[in-house]
Design an enzyme around this catalytic site. Structure first.
Site, PDB file in Angstrom:
ATOM      1  N   ASP A  49       0.845  -1.194   0.000  1.00  0.00           N
ATOM      2  CA  ASP A  49       0.000   0.000   0.000  1.00  0.00           C
ATOM      3  C   ASP A  49       0.885   1.250   0.000  1.00  0.00           C
ATOM      4  O   ASP A  49       1.943   1.251  -0.629  1.00  0.00           O
ATOM      5  CB  ASP A  49      -0.932  -0.039   1.225  1.00  0.00           C
ATOM      6  CG  ASP A  49      -2.263   0.642   0.965  1.00  0.00           C
ATOM      7  OD1 ASP A  49      -2.295   1.881   0.944  1.00  0.00           O
ATOM      8  OD2 ASP A  49      -3.262  -0.069   0.776  1.00  0.00           O
ATOM      9  N   ASP A  56       0.712   2.631  18.255  1.00  0.00           N
ATOM     10  CA  ASP A  56       0.129   1.294  18.308  1.00  0.00           C
ATOM     11  C   ASP A  56       1.047   0.238  17.688  1.00  0.00           C
ATOM     12  O   ASP A  56       0.785  -0.967  17.832  1.00  0.00           O
ATOM     13  CB  ASP A  56      -1.225   1.274  17.603  1.00  0.00           C
ATOM     14  CG  ASP A  56      -2.306   1.972  18.413  1.00  0.00           C
ATOM     15  OD1 ASP A  56      -2.031   2.340  19.570  1.00  0.00           O
ATOM     16  OD2 ASP A  56      -3.416   2.165  17.885  1.00  0.00           O
ATOM     17  N   HIS A  60      -3.477   5.888   4.085  1.00  0.00           N
ATOM     18  CA  HIS A  60      -4.217   4.715   3.607  1.00  0.00           C
ATOM     19  C   HIS A  60      -3.522   3.413   3.989  1.00  0.00           C
ATOM     20  O   HIS A  60      -4.156   2.464   4.463  1.00  0.00           O
ATOM     21  CB  HIS A  60      -4.387   4.822   2.092  1.00  0.00           C
ATOM     22  CG  HIS A  60      -5.302   3.811   1.485  1.00  0.00           C
ATOM     23  ND1 HIS A  60      -4.854   2.578   1.046  1.00  0.00           N
ATOM     24  CD2 HIS A  60      -6.621   3.846   1.213  1.00  0.00           C
ATOM     25  CE1 HIS A  60      -5.871   1.905   0.531  1.00  0.00           C
ATOM     26  NE2 HIS A  60      -6.962   2.657   0.626  1.00  0.00           N
ATOM     27  N   ASN A 120     -14.399   0.346  -5.966  1.00  0.00           N
ATOM     28  CA  ASN A 120     -15.439   1.237  -5.428  1.00  0.00           C
ATOM     29  C   ASN A 120     -16.198   2.002  -6.499  1.00  0.00           C
ATOM     30  O   ASN A 120     -16.736   3.070  -6.222  1.00  0.00           O
ATOM     31  CB  ASN A 120     -14.797   2.280  -4.491  1.00  0.00           C
ATOM     32  CG  ASN A 120     -14.142   1.662  -3.279  1.00  0.00           C
ATOM     33  OD1 ASN A 120     -14.332   0.493  -2.984  1.00  0.00           O
ATOM     34  ND2 ASN A 120     -13.350   2.452  -2.577  1.00  0.00           N
ATOM     35  N   ALA A 152      -8.024  -7.554  -8.853  1.00  0.00           N
ATOM     36  CA  ALA A 152      -8.892  -8.468  -8.103  1.00  0.00           C
ATOM     37  C   ALA A 152      -9.742  -9.348  -9.015  1.00  0.00           C
ATOM     38  O   ALA A 152     -10.232 -10.387  -8.588  1.00  0.00           O
ATOM     39  CB  ALA A 152      -9.803  -7.674  -7.162  1.00  0.00           C
ATOM     40  N   SER A 212     -11.135  -1.119   0.110  1.00  0.00           N
ATOM     41  CA  SER A 212      -9.789  -1.085   0.701  1.00  0.00           C
ATOM     42  C   SER A 212      -9.802  -1.525   2.148  1.00  0.00           C
ATOM     43  O   SER A 212      -8.853  -2.167   2.623  1.00  0.00           O
ATOM     44  CB  SER A 212      -9.220   0.341   0.642  1.00  0.00           C
ATOM     45  OG  SER A 212      -8.523   0.581  -0.539  1.00  0.00           O
TER      46      SER A 212
END
Length: 401
Positions: free
Chosen positions: A144, A153, A176, A274, A289, A347
């Site tokens: 990405d 984190d 992203h 999308n 995909a 995503s």
């Protein structure tokens, strides 16, 4: 002055060349003879060599990215058409994009969660908060825009990372990639938010294949896949792609790569896209995909209905949706200074599938590659929408029962 026609023939562009997997030496020789440029392995190429006209070979997937003229491209195409060459196919390189809607929702206050662990709705919906598995020992590659390596984190986490974007480090200047990595492998107990990650103890590999502006190229994606396979990653998560037109079909190069990845023990999952505007229009699953050997992921909302933007399996012969995951108003990590963000898209659904795949892979050492994909579809929760929209249904984490 040269003619417009001769000038066009001399323009150097980038192409993807599929090589015969059983003859790497012959492939390199054929490329050198047909292109008259330097042929070099990805792992050995210097920055200067990458910038010059060259054929950069991705050894683990048997693909080369070639800088050449249209005349040279035709020679490669003729060799592939002859059927007796180490060259199997050639395609123009596409531009690919991070697949998110761009619409942001408010970040909820800590403690606004579901289940005993106070998880986000997405982590709760796939059962990550109730699963005894953590992804430990399983390698997930997120290809990405990179990762905010200073994010609290991920502090102390042993993360393997590399940038495949010229002139940019793996540090995520977009957000992203950090969001997607957080969904797939964020911690079970983040410091300042409800649980948003699925496989908090998975080994995280971050490949920056999209620039900070959110776009990249096929060649960068393939280089990232090659790198992930080289490092033994069990799952590759790709929340990226480009739209296809109805009837366009899928990439022969990426389909071969999907098959070769499975043979190497790696399952690739990718966002369906999308481009739909339901109910007015429904768009087909996008590239890459739509390749049969890559698991295509659709998005559902909190009611477990297909998201208005989620693409569908309209084409047949490839282009089907395989599974679904949460993709609307998804909270996860983000690059500083925000640290957290709530966005939507296929995503977001894709790393949920990657994380759940890691839990299944930990639960069953035999669940790898194609068998892992089958495990995801067979254990999916059936939904009300049709298979063309949501595939086998909502992915579910193993319960351990």
């Amino acid at each position: 002055m040269p003619s417009t026609q001769s000038t066009a023939r001399d323009v150097v562009e980038r192409y993807l060349v599929l090589l015969r997997p059983d003859d790497p030496v012959g492939g390199a020789q054929a490329l050198a003879e047909l292109t008259q440029v330097t042929v070099i392995s990805r792992s050995n190429a210097t920055t200067a060599q990458r910038a010059a006209p060259c054929a950069l070979v991705f050894d683990h997937i048997g693909v080369a990215r070639v800088h050449c003229t249209a005349q040279t491209r035709q020679r490669l195409a003729d060799a592939a058409a002859a059927g007796n060459s180490a060259i199997l196919a050639i395609e123009s390189e596409r531009t690919v994009y991070a697949i998110a809607t761009g619409a942001r929702a408010p970040v909820p206050a800590r403690g606004h969660g579901y289940g005993q662990a106070g998880a986000t709705w997405g982590a709760h919906a796939v059962g990550a908060d109730a699963s005894p598995y953590t992804g430990k020992g399983i390698r997930i590659a997120v290809l990405d825009t990179g990762l905010d390596l200073s994010h609290p984190d991920f502090a102390g986490r042993d993360i393997v990372s590399q940038s495949f974007v010229e002139g940019q480090t793996v540090q995520d200047g977009n957000g992203h990639g950090t969001h997607c990595a957080g969904i797939a492998a964020g911690p079970a107990a983040p410091g300042a938010q409800s649980r948003y990650g699925v496989a908090g103890e998975a080994e995280l590999y971050v490949g920056k294949v999209l620039g900070d502006e959110g776009s990249g190229s096929d060649g960068g994606i393939l280089e990232g896949i090659d790198w992930a396979i080289e490092h033994g990653c069990h799952i590759v998560s790709m929340s990226l792609g480009s739209p296809v037109q109805p009837g366009q079909g899928y990439s022969a190069v990426f389909e071969a790569v999907g098959q070769r990845a499975l043979a190497a023990g790696t399952l690739i999952v990718a966002a369906a896209g999308n481009e739909s505007h339901r109910p007015e229009s429904v768009a087909p699953v996008g590239h890459p995909a739509n390749c049969p050997s890559i698991l295509a992921v659709a998005a559902v909302d909190e009611r477990l209905r297909v998201a208005p933007f989620s693409c569908a399996g309209l084409e047949g012969g490839g282009g089907d949706v395989d599974v679904s995951a949460p993709g609307v108003d998804i909270l996860s990590a983000w690059s500083a200074p925000d640290l957290y963000n709530t966005i939507s898209g296929t995503s977001m659904a894709t790393p949920f599938v990657a994380g759940v795949a890691a839990l299944h892979a930990q639960a069953d050492p035999a669940a790898r590659a194609a068998r892992l994909g089958e495990r995801l579809t067979q254990s999916a929760q059936a939904l009300r929408d049709s298979a063309r929209d949501v595939g086998a249904g909502l992915v579910r984490a193993p319960s351990g029962a």
